[in-house]
Design a protein around this motif. Structure first.
Motif, PDB file in Angstrom:
ATOM      1  N   LEU A 171       0.846  -1.196   0.000  1.00  0.00           N
ATOM      2  CA  LEU A 171       0.000   0.000   0.000  1.00  0.00           C
ATOM      3  C   LEU A 171       0.877   1.239   0.000  1.00  0.00           C
ATOM      4  CD1 LEU A 171      -2.771   1.499   0.373  1.00  0.00           C
ATOM      5  CD2 LEU A 171      -2.387   1.273   2.846  1.00  0.00           C
ATOM      6  N   ALA A 172       0.508   2.213  -0.823  1.00  0.00           N
ATOM      7  CA  ALA A 172       1.080   3.558  -0.790  1.00  0.00           C
ATOM      8  C   ALA A 172      -0.091   4.517  -0.617  1.00  0.00           C
ATOM      9  CB  ALA A 172       1.832   3.879  -2.072  1.00  0.00           C
ATOM     10  N   VAL A 173       0.073   5.495   0.277  1.00  0.00           N
ATOM     11  CA  VAL A 173      -0.968   6.490   0.519  1.00  0.00           C
ATOM     12  C   VAL A 173      -0.362   7.874   0.355  1.00  0.00           C
ATOM     13  CG1 VAL A 173      -2.654   7.422   2.148  1.00  0.00           C
ATOM     14  CG2 VAL A 173      -2.071   4.979   2.221  1.00  0.00           C
ATOM     15  N   GLU A 174      -1.059   8.729  -0.365  1.00  0.00           N
ATOM     16  CA  GLU A 174      -0.674  10.130  -0.475  1.00  0.00           C
ATOM     17  C   GLU A 174      -1.822  10.991   0.032  1.00  0.00           C
ATOM     18  OE1 GLU A 174       2.254  11.133  -1.114  1.00  0.00           O
ATOM     19  OE2 GLU A 174       3.165   9.479  -2.232  1.00  0.00           O
ATOM     20  N   VAL A 175      -1.479  11.951   0.877  1.00  0.00           N
ATOM     21  CA  VAL A 175      -2.429  12.949   1.349  1.00  0.00           C
ATOM     22  C   VAL A 175      -2.171  14.188   0.501  1.00  0.00           C
ATOM     23  CG1 VAL A 175      -3.221  14.327   3.299  1.00  0.00           C
ATOM     24  CG2 VAL A 175      -2.412  11.976   3.681  1.00  0.00           C
ATOM     25  N   LEU A 176      -3.164  14.604  -0.262  1.00  0.00           N
ATOM     26  CA  LEU A 176      -2.970  15.698  -1.199  1.00  0.00           C
ATOM     27  C   LEU A 176      -2.772  17.033  -0.489  1.00  0.00           C
ATOM     28  CD1 LEU A 176      -5.628  14.886  -3.946  1.00  0.00           C
ATOM     29  CD2 LEU A 176      -3.227  14.162  -3.810  1.00  0.00           C
ATOM     30  N   SER A 177      -1.830  17.797  -1.014  1.00  0.00           N
ATOM     31  CA  SER A 177      -1.583  19.171  -0.594  1.00  0.00           C
ATOM     32  C   SER A 177      -1.578  20.007  -1.865  1.00  0.00           C
ATOM     33  CB  SER A 177      -0.219  19.299   0.089  1.00  0.00           C
ATOM     34  OG  SER A 177      -0.163  18.527   1.253  1.00  0.00           O
ATOM     35  N   PRO A 178      -1.886  21.297  -1.760  1.00  0.00           N
ATOM     36  CA  PRO A 178      -1.873  22.116  -2.981  1.00  0.00           C
ATOM     37  C   PRO A 178      -0.544  22.040  -3.736  1.00  0.00           C
ATOM     38  CG  PRO A 178      -2.908  23.318  -1.194  1.00  0.00           C
ATOM     39  CD  PRO A 178      -2.349  22.052  -0.597  1.00  0.00           C
ATOM     40  N   SER A 179       0.574  21.976  -3.013  1.00  0.00           N
ATOM     41  CA  SER A 179       1.882  21.981  -3.670  1.00  0.00           C
ATOM     42  C   SER A 179       2.268  20.632  -4.265  1.00  0.00           C
ATOM     43  CB  SER A 179       2.959  22.443  -2.685  1.00  0.00           C
ATOM     44  OG  SER A 179       3.060  21.531  -1.607  1.00  0.00           O
ATOM     45  N   THR A 180       1.583  19.543  -3.893  1.00  0.00           N
ATOM     46  CA  THR A 180       1.968  18.211  -4.379  1.00  0.00           C
ATOM     47  C   THR A 180       0.870  17.499  -5.150  1.00  0.00           C
ATOM     48  OG1 THR A 180       1.249  17.087  -2.354  1.00  0.00           O
ATOM     49  CG2 THR A 180       3.529  17.905  -2.418  1.00  0.00           C
ATOM     50  N   LYS A 181      -0.268  18.117  -5.278  1.00  0.00           N
ATOM     51  CA  LYS A 181      -1.436  17.445  -5.846  1.00  0.00           C
ATOM     52  C   LYS A 181      -1.179  16.826  -7.219  1.00  0.00           C
ATOM     53  CE  LYS A 181      -6.342  18.192  -6.594  1.00  0.00           C
ATOM     54  NZ  LYS A 181      -7.458  19.129  -6.398  1.00  0.00           N
ATOM     55  N   LEU A 182      -0.622  17.584  -8.139  1.00  0.00           N
ATOM     56  CA  LEU A 182      -0.397  17.051  -9.486  1.00  0.00           C
ATOM     57  C   LEU A 182       0.644  15.947  -9.488  1.00  0.00           C
ATOM     58  CD1 LEU A 182      -0.599  20.226 -11.757  1.00  0.00           C
ATOM     59  CD2 LEU A 182      -2.263  18.376 -11.506  1.00  0.00           C
ATOM     60  N   VAL A 183       1.696  16.097  -8.702  1.00  0.00           N
ATOM     61  CA  VAL A 183       2.724  15.060  -8.616  1.00  0.00           C
ATOM     62  C   VAL A 183       2.115  13.778  -8.059  1.00  0.00           C
ATOM     63  CG1 VAL A 183       4.870  14.393  -7.437  1.00  0.00           C
ATOM     64  CG2 VAL A 183       4.667  16.663  -8.465  1.00  0.00           C
ATOM     65  N   ASP A 184       1.304  13.905  -7.001  1.00  0.00           N
ATOM     66  CA  ASP A 184       0.683  12.730  -6.384  1.00  0.00           C
ATOM     67  C   ASP A 184      -0.307  12.045  -7.321  1.00  0.00           C
ATOM     68  OD1 ASP A 184       2.115  13.229  -4.063  1.00  0.00           O
ATOM     69  OD2 ASP A 184       0.445  14.175  -3.029  1.00  0.00           O
ATOM     70  N   LEU A 185      -1.113  12.833  -8.010  1.00  0.00           N
ATOM     71  CA  LEU A 185      -2.170  12.264  -8.849  1.00  0.00           C
ATOM     72  C   LEU A 185      -1.671  11.700 -10.170  1.00  0.00           C
ATOM     73  CD1 LEU A 185      -5.028  14.881  -8.310  1.00  0.00           C
ATOM     74  CD2 LEU A 185      -4.863  12.566  -7.355  1.00  0.00           C
ATOM     75  N   ARG A 186      -0.581  12.243 -10.681  1.00  0.00           N
ATOM     76  CA  ARG A 186      -0.107  11.784 -11.990  1.00  0.00           C
ATOM     77  C   ARG A 186       1.223  11.038 -11.896  1.00  0.00           C
ATOM     78  NH1 ARG A 186      -1.822  16.886 -15.804  1.00  0.00           N
ATOM     79  NH2 ARG A 186      -4.045  16.687 -15.406  1.00  0.00           N
ATOM     80  N   LEU A 187       2.250  11.755 -11.506  1.00  0.00           N
ATOM     81  CA  LEU A 187       3.585  11.163 -11.521  1.00  0.00           C
ATOM     82  C   LEU A 187       3.719  10.000 -10.544  1.00  0.00           C
ATOM     83  CD1 LEU A 187       6.474  11.332 -12.663  1.00  0.00           C
ATOM     84  CD2 LEU A 187       7.016  12.818 -10.734  1.00  0.00           C
ATOM     85  N   LYS A 188       3.361  10.220  -9.283  1.00  0.00           N
ATOM     86  CA  LYS A 188       3.528   9.158  -8.298  1.00  0.00           C
ATOM     87  C   LYS A 188       2.573   7.994  -8.568  1.00  0.00           C
ATOM     88  CE  LYS A 188       5.337  10.629  -4.142  1.00  0.00           C
ATOM     89  NZ  LYS A 188       5.231  11.285  -2.837  1.00  0.00           N
ATOM     90  N   ARG A 189       1.396   8.292  -9.033  1.00  0.00           N
ATOM     91  CA  ARG A 189       0.483   7.208  -9.413  1.00  0.00           C
ATOM     92  C   ARG A 189       1.147   6.319 -10.457  1.00  0.00           C
ATOM     93  NH1 ARG A 189      -5.774   7.092 -11.449  1.00  0.00           N
ATOM     94  NH2 ARG A 189      -5.607   5.137 -12.552  1.00  0.00           N
ATOM     95  N   SER A 190       1.761   6.928 -11.453  1.00  0.00           N
ATOM     96  CA  SER A 190       2.441   6.175 -12.503  1.00  0.00           C
ATOM     97  C   SER A 190       3.622   5.378 -11.943  1.00  0.00           C
ATOM     98  CB  SER A 190       2.925   7.150 -13.583  1.00  0.00           C
ATOM     99  OG  SER A 190       3.676   6.477 -14.555  1.00  0.00           O
ATOM    100  N   VAL A 191       4.395   5.987 -11.060  1.00  0.00           N
ATOM    101  CA  VAL A 191       5.528   5.287 -10.439  1.00  0.00           C
ATOM    102  C   VAL A 191       5.031   4.069  -9.672  1.00  0.00           C
ATOM    103  CG1 VAL A 191       7.301   5.460  -8.625  1.00  0.00           C
ATOM    104  CG2 VAL A 191       7.075   7.282 -10.334  1.00  0.00           C
ATOM    105  N   TYR A 192       4.003   4.258  -8.858  1.00  0.00           N
ATOM    106  CA  TYR A 192       3.472   3.146  -8.055  1.00  0.00           C
ATOM    107  C   TYR A 192       2.892   2.044  -8.942  1.00  0.00           C
ATOM    108  CZ  TYR A 192       3.818   6.505  -4.194  1.00  0.00           C
ATOM    109  OH  TYR A 192       4.268   7.413  -3.276  1.00  0.00           O
ATOM    110  N   GLU A 193       2.162   2.445  -9.952  1.00  0.00           N
ATOM    111  CA  GLU A 193       1.550   1.477 -10.859  1.00  0.00           C
ATOM    112  C   GLU A 193       2.625   0.653 -11.574  1.00  0.00           C
ATOM    113  OE1 GLU A 193      -2.356   2.033 -13.429  1.00  0.00           O
ATOM    114  OE2 GLU A 193      -0.642   3.077 -14.321  1.00  0.00           O
ATOM    115  N   GLU A 194       3.628   1.321 -12.135  1.00  0.00           N
ATOM    116  CA  GLU A 194       4.699   0.633 -12.852  1.00  0.00           C
ATOM    117  C   GLU A 194       5.515  -0.270 -11.926  1.00  0.00           C
ATOM    118  OE1 GLU A 194       7.045   3.499 -15.029  1.00  0.00           O
ATOM    119  OE2 GLU A 194       5.242   4.309 -15.986  1.00  0.00           O
TER     120      GLU A 194
END
Length: 187
Positions: free
Chosen positions: A108-131
């Motif tokens: 399990l990986a969990v990200e708590v969204l913040s205004p400064s990290t929202k796009l990284v968490d939703l796109r980049l990190k999602r892709s990293v975790y998925e891959e």
């Protein structure tokens, strides 16, 4: 040990950055993550972010089966030779025992969204975790009291559930646990 060279840590420097750069970084409270040679630096999280992480960490730790470990950032997850990210909360595979960082696909990986990290968490990190084959990825949006639950199916994330406010999420992965988004955020 190589002497610290502050120029190596300059996020405006044209990369690529390496694990050596991360390992040479000062312990200054700044979260540093590396994806494919690009350096991402994040300021300290807000109070509501910290509250959500602490409560989620506690709930997961109480429910975890023996042999699993629940950790919070800052702790590196290095799934490849050029990626190092720090999920807000993670559950490591039982055979991932490296004391310096996690390497094997997280349960399990969990990200708590913040205004400064929202796009990284939703796109980049999602892709990293998925891959990397992370079995489950939870995204908590404090401003909406929303928990989005993604699970890996045939190598791709599918949305299992979206729970809001007082709605109860009964997790199956990585193990049975009851999560209520509003309870993670309330004072």
């Amino acid at each position: 040990m190589e002497p610290l060279n502050p120029r190596r840590l300059d996020p405006h420097r044209a990369g690529p950055f390496t694990f050596a750069d991360l390992d040479a970084a000062p312990d200054d409270g700044v979260q540093r993550e590396l994806v494919d040679g690009a350096l991402f630096m994040t300021p300290a999280p807000s109070r509501i972010h910290q509250r959500a992480v602490a409560r989620l960490l506690s709930a997961l730790d109480r429910a975890r089966p023996a042999g699993l470990e629940v950790l919070a950032a800052p702790f590196d997850y290095r799934p490849t030779a050029d990626r190092s990210v720090q999920p807000d909360v993670m559950i490591c595979a039982p055979d991932d025992t490296n004391p310096a960082h996690a390497e094997k696909p997280l349960l399990l990986a969990v990200e708590v969204l913040s205004p400064s990290t929202k796009l990284v968490d939703l796109r980049l990190k999602r892709s990293v975790y998925e891959e990397a084959g992370v079995r489950s990825y939870w995204i908590l949006a404090p401003e909406k009291e929303t928990l989005t639950v993604l699970e890996l199916v045939d190598g791709a994330y599918v949305e299992r559930d979206v729970v809001v406010g007082e709605k109860v999420f009964e997790a199956r992965l990585p193990f049975p646990v009851r999560i209520v988004p509003a309870e993670l955020l309330e004072l």
